[in-house]
Write an enzyme that holds these catalytic residues in place. Structure first.
Site, mmCIF file in Angstrom:
data_model
loop_
_atom_site.group_PDB
_atom_site.id
_atom_site.type_symbol
_atom_site.label_atom_id
_atom_site.label_comp_id
_atom_site.label_asym_id
_atom_site.label_seq_id
_atom_site.Cartn_x
_atom_site.Cartn_y
_atom_site.Cartn_z
ATOM 1 N N TYR A 168 0.835 -1.202 0.000
ATOM 2 C CA TYR A 168 0.000 0.000 0.000
ATOM 3 C C TYR A 168 0.877 1.262 0.000
ATOM 4 C CZ TYR A 168 -3.113 3.722 1.289
ATOM 5 O OH TYR A 168 -3.782 4.926 1.281
ATOM 6 N N ARG A 212 1.886 8.851 12.872
ATOM 7 C CA ARG A 212 1.496 10.136 13.479
ATOM 8 C C ARG A 212 -0.009 10.377 13.397
ATOM 9 N NH1 ARG A 212 3.071 14.899 9.754
ATOM 10 N NH2 ARG A 212 1.251 13.975 8.776
ATOM 11 N N ARG A 225 -10.412 5.217 8.623
ATOM 12 C CA ARG A 225 -9.442 4.666 7.676
ATOM 13 C C ARG A 225 -8.369 3.961 8.484
ATOM 14 N NH1 ARG A 225 -8.107 9.963 4.437
ATOM 15 N NH2 ARG A 225 -7.538 10.417 6.569
ATOM 16 N N PHE A 285 15.606 19.550 -1.307
ATOM 17 C CA PHE A 285 14.216 19.178 -1.549
ATOM 18 C C PHE A 285 13.926 17.760 -1.029
ATOM 19 C CE2 PHE A 285 11.421 16.911 -4.591
ATOM 20 C CZ PHE A 285 10.230 17.578 -4.354
HETATM 21 C C1 D9A Z 1 6.534 14.238 -1.585
HETATM 22 CL CL1 D9A Z 1 6.015 15.485 -5.305
HETATM 23 C C2 D9A Z 1 5.198 14.033 -1.163
HETATM 24 N N1 D9A Z 1 4.896 13.675 0.156
HETATM 25 C C3 D9A Z 1 5.497 14.285 1.243
HETATM 26 C C4 D9A Z 1 6.493 15.394 0.981
HETATM 27 O O1 D9A Z 1 7.706 14.895 0.454
HETATM 28 C C5 D9A Z 1 7.659 13.986 -0.623
HETATM 29 C C6 D9A Z 1 4.147 14.238 -2.059
HETATM 30 C C7 D9A Z 1 4.397 14.663 -3.339
HETATM 31 C C8 D9A Z 1 5.711 14.914 -3.731
HETATM 32 C C9 D9A Z 1 6.778 14.704 -2.863
HETATM 33 C C10 D9A Z 1 9.049 13.900 -1.239
HETATM 34 C C11 D9A Z 1 9.891 14.986 -1.270
HETATM 35 C C12 D9A Z 1 11.164 14.867 -1.833
HETATM 36 C C13 D9A Z 1 11.609 13.670 -2.388
HETATM 37 C C14 D9A Z 1 10.769 12.558 -2.384
HETATM 38 C C15 D9A Z 1 9.461 12.676 -1.813
HETATM 39 O O2 D9A Z 1 11.130 11.354 -2.953
HETATM 40 C C16 D9A Z 1 12.370 11.201 -3.542
HETATM 41 O O3 D9A Z 1 8.554 11.636 -1.827
HETATM 42 C C17 D9A Z 1 8.841 10.362 -1.583
HETATM 43 O O4 D9A Z 1 5.227 13.966 2.385
HETATM 44 C C18 D9A Z 1 3.778 12.720 0.400
HETATM 45 C C19 D9A Z 1 4.153 11.208 0.413
HETATM 46 C C20 D9A Z 1 4.913 10.828 1.662
HETATM 47 C C21 D9A Z 1 2.853 10.424 0.395
HETATM 48 C C22 D9A Z 1 4.979 10.827 -0.802
HETATM 49 C C23 D9A Z 1 6.744 16.265 2.210
HETATM 50 C C24 D9A Z 1 5.496 17.033 2.653
HETATM 51 N N2 D9A Z 1 5.468 17.527 3.873
HETATM 52 C C25 D9A Z 1 4.336 18.191 4.486
HETATM 53 C C26 D9A Z 1 4.380 17.938 5.931
HETATM 54 C C27 D9A Z 1 3.454 16.884 6.402
HETATM 55 O O5 D9A Z 1 3.428 16.726 7.612
HETATM 56 O O6 D9A Z 1 2.751 16.254 5.609
HETATM 57 O O7 D9A Z 1 4.549 17.155 1.928
HETATM 58 C C28 D9A Z 1 4.359 19.719 4.326
HETATM 59 O O8 D9A Z 1 5.439 20.314 4.312
HETATM 60 O O9 D9A Z 1 3.267 20.299 4.241
#
Ligand code: D9A
Length: 413
Positions: A168, A212, A225, A285
């Site tokens: 998943y 979390r 969920r 990034f």
């Molecule tokens: C990411 Cl294009 C995410 N996700 C994240 C954010 O980081 C990854 C969703 C879309 C994209 C990227 C991310 C960043 C950099 C490199 C990566 C990567 O891979 C090489 O993804 C693997 O969380 C969502 C998934 C985990 C589902 C992939 C970071 C982010 N942070 C949030 C904080 C939070 O608590 O969610 O979104 C924010 O800053 O608002």
């Protein structure tokens, strides 16, 4: 706590917070003028706050591709998450989503608040997508197709085993890692990373979110969920929701600790992935979310509040991570510090204590062997000296104000 109180308690947060505020202001001014791009960037800022600022520092071409990829993924998520859409409507949308992105007129209303706006105005995202280079479009299409199919598969399937859990997380996050690696490669700024390492970066972030967000997900209306695998929680309780009841708090924390220990499996791959990146903006990034994740795990571990409310890194600590994560040495330093913090929280009576400790020691060994642990400021050590210096600065400011006031008064005589 009020923001002044928070800053007095954590004076080190002040400078990074101010810098973050200025970066946010700067980013706002940089929003492009064409309406569809303006919509995409303002949406990005609304749905992701700090992460949007990290995207903002990429070069224009890659930044546009990542922005669109991010919004398409958010839209796909919005469809998946909306528990009010009947399965027979939802599944075909998820499966065909990779075709909808090429259709300037397609849209589907669902979600709430900002996500509803994103869905209603999806034609602006499609229009921007169609302006990206072919290499970027193909990478985004491929990932959207595989993710939509994977989400559809899990609509009617529960996360039973740890393998299901990894599968998943692969669909919803590992594939994001694969997609971004492809985008970096398409920009010609990076070599193509292996699928397995790219997958691990996504799994590590997503598993942290799933840990979390236990309470938020279980309390979801109309239907909770559930992403924690039965193979883990069934050792502690009969039903996943039982973890939130007071009488099960000992079992709940043990289960939580096993979930954290399971996430730590991916740390080694994540460090390998980051150490292969060359371009500083791409590195930041990727590294900032990873450091945030290990920090969040350190806060959640052995913490009953995960089952009572939200456990999040304070905004000032987030700002510090953004400010201080620049090189691989910073990443090793942060992973080392947060591993120390985790280690100090392990209770030797915890059923998984040995496993947790050996994972943490392996992480620390990697960080130590990198040779990067000298000459750096720790995330965990707090000393009273810093606190005093802020008090001295404050006193100085107050005295200057009094002095200015007195001399202004004197000149008016
Ligand atoms: C990411 Cl294009 C995410 N996700 C994240 C954010 O980081 C990854 C969703 C879309 C994209 C990227 C991310 C960043 C950099 C490199 C990566 C990567 O891979 C090489 O993804 C693997 O969380 C969502 C998934 C985990 C589902 C992939 C970071 C982010 N942070 C949030 C904080 C939070 O608590 O969610 O979104 C924010 O800053 O608002």
């Amino acid at each position: 706590m009020g923001s002044l109180g928070a800053i007095l308690k954590h004076p080190d947060d002040l400078y990074p917070l101010l810098k973050l505020k200025m970066a946010a202001r700067h980013a706002e001014k940089q929003i492009p003028s064409e309406p569809h791009w303006a919509f995409c960037y303002s949406m990005l800022h609304r749905v992701s706050r700090s992460f949007a600022l990290v995207i903002q520092q990429l070069g224009t071409e890659l930044r546009n591709a990542v922005c669109i990829f991010y919004l398409i993924l958010r839209a796909l998520d919005t469809v998946e998450d909306d528990t009010s859409i009947p399965t027979e409507v939802k599944v075909p949308i998820l499966i065909a989503f990779h075709r909808h992105i090429y259709d300037r007129n397609w849209h589907f209303s669902c979600g709430t608040k900002d996500y509803k706006v994103l869905m209603d105005q999806f034609h602006d995202v499609s229009a921007a997508f169609l302006e990206l280079g072919k290499g970027y479009q193909e990478a985004i299409e491929d990932i959207t197709k595989r993710m939509g199919a994977g989400m559809a598969k899990f609509i009617c399937k529960e996360v039973e085993t740890i393998d299901d859990y990894d599968e998943y997380c692969h669909y919803v996050a590992g594939l994001v890692g694969l997609g971004l690696s492809k985008l970096f490669h398409a920009s010609e700024l990076e070599d193509l990373a292996s699928d397995s390492l790219s997958n691990s970066t996504g799994l590590f972030l997503q598993k942290t979110n799933i840990i979390r967000d236990y309470l938020e997900d279980i309390n979801e209306i109309p239907k909770s969920r559930m992403f924690w695998p039965r193979e883990i929680w069934s050792k502690y309780v009969n039903k996943l929701e039982d973890l939130k009841y007071d009488e099960n708090s000992v079992k709940a924390v043990q289960c939580l600790n096993e979930m954290v220990t399971n996430s730590l499996i991916h740390v080694d791959d994540c460090l390998k992935y980051m150490s292969a990146l060359r371009e500083p903006a791409i590195f930041r990034f990727c590294a900032i979310p990873q450091v945030m994740a290990i920090g969040t795990l350190a806060m959640c571990y052995n913490n009953i509040n995960v089952f009572r409310g939200v456990v999040k890194m304070r905004r000032g600590l987030t700002a510090q991570v953004i400010h201080r994560t620049k090189t691989m040495a910073d990443v090793y330093g942060a992973f080392f510090d947060f591993s120390c913090m985790l280690k100090s929280k392990v209770d030797k009576n915890d059923p998984n204590a040995t496993k947790t400790l050996s994972s943490l020691e392996a992480v620390q060994k990697t960080c130590r062997e990198s040779g990067a642990l000298n000459k750096r400021k720790s995330y965990v050590l707090r000393n009273e000296l810093k606190y005093n210096s802020v008090l001295i600065v404050l006193l100085f400011i107050i005295l200057s104000v009094i002095f200015a006031y007195l001399s202004a008064n004197r000149s008016s005589y």
